[in-house]
Scaffold this motif. Sequence first.
Motif, mmCIF file in Angstrom:
data_model
loop_
_atom_site.group_PDB
_atom_site.id
_atom_site.type_symbol
_atom_site.label_atom_id
_atom_site.label_comp_id
_atom_site.label_asym_id
_atom_site.label_seq_id
_atom_site.Cartn_x
_atom_site.Cartn_y
_atom_site.Cartn_z
ATOM 1 N N PHE A 50 -16.287 -33.661 29.348
ATOM 2 C CA PHE A 50 -15.208 -34.290 28.591
ATOM 3 C C PHE A 50 -13.831 -33.878 29.099
ATOM 4 N N ILE A 51 -13.731 -32.688 29.693
ATOM 5 C CA ILE A 51 -12.404 -32.182 30.100
ATOM 6 C C ILE A 51 -11.803 -33.041 31.213
ATOM 7 N N PRO A 52 -12.473 -33.233 32.363
ATOM 8 C CA PRO A 52 -11.862 -34.105 33.385
ATOM 9 C C PRO A 52 -11.752 -35.559 32.942
ATOM 10 N N ALA A 53 -12.698 -36.019 32.097
ATOM 11 C CA ALA A 53 -12.615 -37.405 31.630
ATOM 12 C C ALA A 53 -11.367 -37.617 30.785
ATOM 13 N N LEU A 54 -11.071 -36.662 29.892
ATOM 14 C CA LEU A 54 -9.880 -36.787 29.047
ATOM 15 C C LEU A 54 -8.590 -36.591 29.832
ATOM 16 N N ILE A 55 -8.673 -35.878 30.946
ATOM 17 C CA ILE A 55 -7.465 -35.646 31.750
ATOM 18 C C ILE A 55 -7.174 -36.837 32.653
ATOM 19 N N PHE A 56 -8.194 -37.281 33.392
ATOM 20 C CA PHE A 56 -7.969 -38.314 34.397
ATOM 21 C C PHE A 56 -8.157 -39.726 33.861
ATOM 22 N N GLY A 57 -8.865 -39.888 32.738
ATOM 23 C CA GLY A 57 -9.073 -41.228 32.194
ATOM 24 C C GLY A 57 -7.782 -41.940 31.835
ATOM 25 N N PRO A 58 -6.916 -41.354 30.992
ATOM 26 C CA PRO A 58 -5.642 -42.033 30.658
ATOM 27 C C PRO A 58 -4.767 -42.271 31.879
ATOM 28 N N ARG A 59 -4.747 -41.299 32.821
ATOM 29 C CA ARG A 59 -3.931 -41.498 34.026
ATOM 30 C C ARG A 59 -4.456 -42.657 34.853
#
Length: 449
Positions: A50-59
């Motif tokens: 969930f950590i990289p998904a939440l970081i890179f998803g919106p970007r």
Amino acid sequence: MRTSQDDSALDELLPLEAMQGRFGEILTWLQETLLDINIAIQIGLVAAAFIPALIFGPRLRHLVEAHTRELIRTGLARRLLTAAIALATPLALLAVLAVERVVLGAVDRPFHLIDAAMSLMTAWLVIRAVTLIIRSRFWSQVAFYIAWPVAALDVFGLLDDVVMQLQALAIPLGETEEGDPVDLSLFDVLRTLIYFGVLFWAASFAGRAINTQLERAEEISPALRALIAKVLGFVLPIVALLIALQLTGFNLATLAIFSGAVGIGVGLGLQKTVANFAAGFTLLADKSIKPGDALEVDGQFGWVTGMQSRYVSMRTRDGTEHLIPNEHFIANGVINWSKSDRVVRQHAPFGVSYGTVDMEKVQQLAIAAAQTVDRVVPDKTPVCNLMEFGDSSVNFDLRFWISDPQNGLSNVRSEVYMAIWKSFHENGIEFPFPQMDVHVKEMPKPSDT
């Protein structure tokens, strides 16, 4: 002090030993599962994904939206892109889980929990994609009630067993020419419904796309466009059903078993529907009615806005939409004000007083008044005929021509009447009102009382 009798009664009401044994088994399973290093690693990796998904998803969502906002603005491509942008974070999470699964497989570690998480995430993405792309509450519910149960059964390893049970629930339909039995299982029915649902949506989308292109083709007449749309609306669902049956492996020859029942159903229950459907093709084939025509049906005036397989949509000047069955036009007939020529004649009857001497002047004034109305065709001179000597007036009939009956009949007749009223009052011509003379032959004799 408790006796054995009390223990026996308590054990009968509340089996403590059995409950303790079951609780112990559950506790042992949890300890073995949670303390297993492979399970702990997979749970940790799922949480960490969930950590990289939440970081890179919106970007990623903002980046794609910024670069495609001006390139793709409308159409199906924009809807697909909008759905992908809205699902950027879940897609990033699914990608991270896929990478973790590959890594665990490369180091020869179990990854069944990762597979379970990916199955649930894929089902959720399918449901969200259906909702965002199709924008249909019905299809989103269909996706929800199909994707989630399948994913849940797959996660718990029960999907194969359920499929076997569904295949076992079958009814015999007959035999092939080679003597092999033909069965119809519940699994085949469900699979056919799923295939048909997907293909029916694809057929509906293709039909709408073709109709859109036909609307842009000016060289095709409205009647031909409506006929093509009607044929596509009838053929495409049947093609979708036949393809779904072929994908399922269903032998179409066995459909002959149901032909008698279908014939009875059509003869009894679908008689009106089939009659309206056939009448719709007849109306389009003989071009007696087409979209845009001005009609008068049972005293209601309006113009055709659409022709469907079962009915004709006619919009009146009141803003109401009348859905008239196609069979009504064949059986009862209709007045088509614009079938061959939109120039039609209207009547405006009126009467003048018997005190009027110059009847020729009345005719001239009525014709001149009609010619002042903008919608009256100037190429055809109005005609005013003396019709009869009525009870209270000398009656005339003013006949004039218009070329736009779709814009209404009563309104142009009202304008002509207003012009006649104004012209007659300016020239001293009187409009009579009904009069009645009562002649009393004999009065009743007064009574002696």
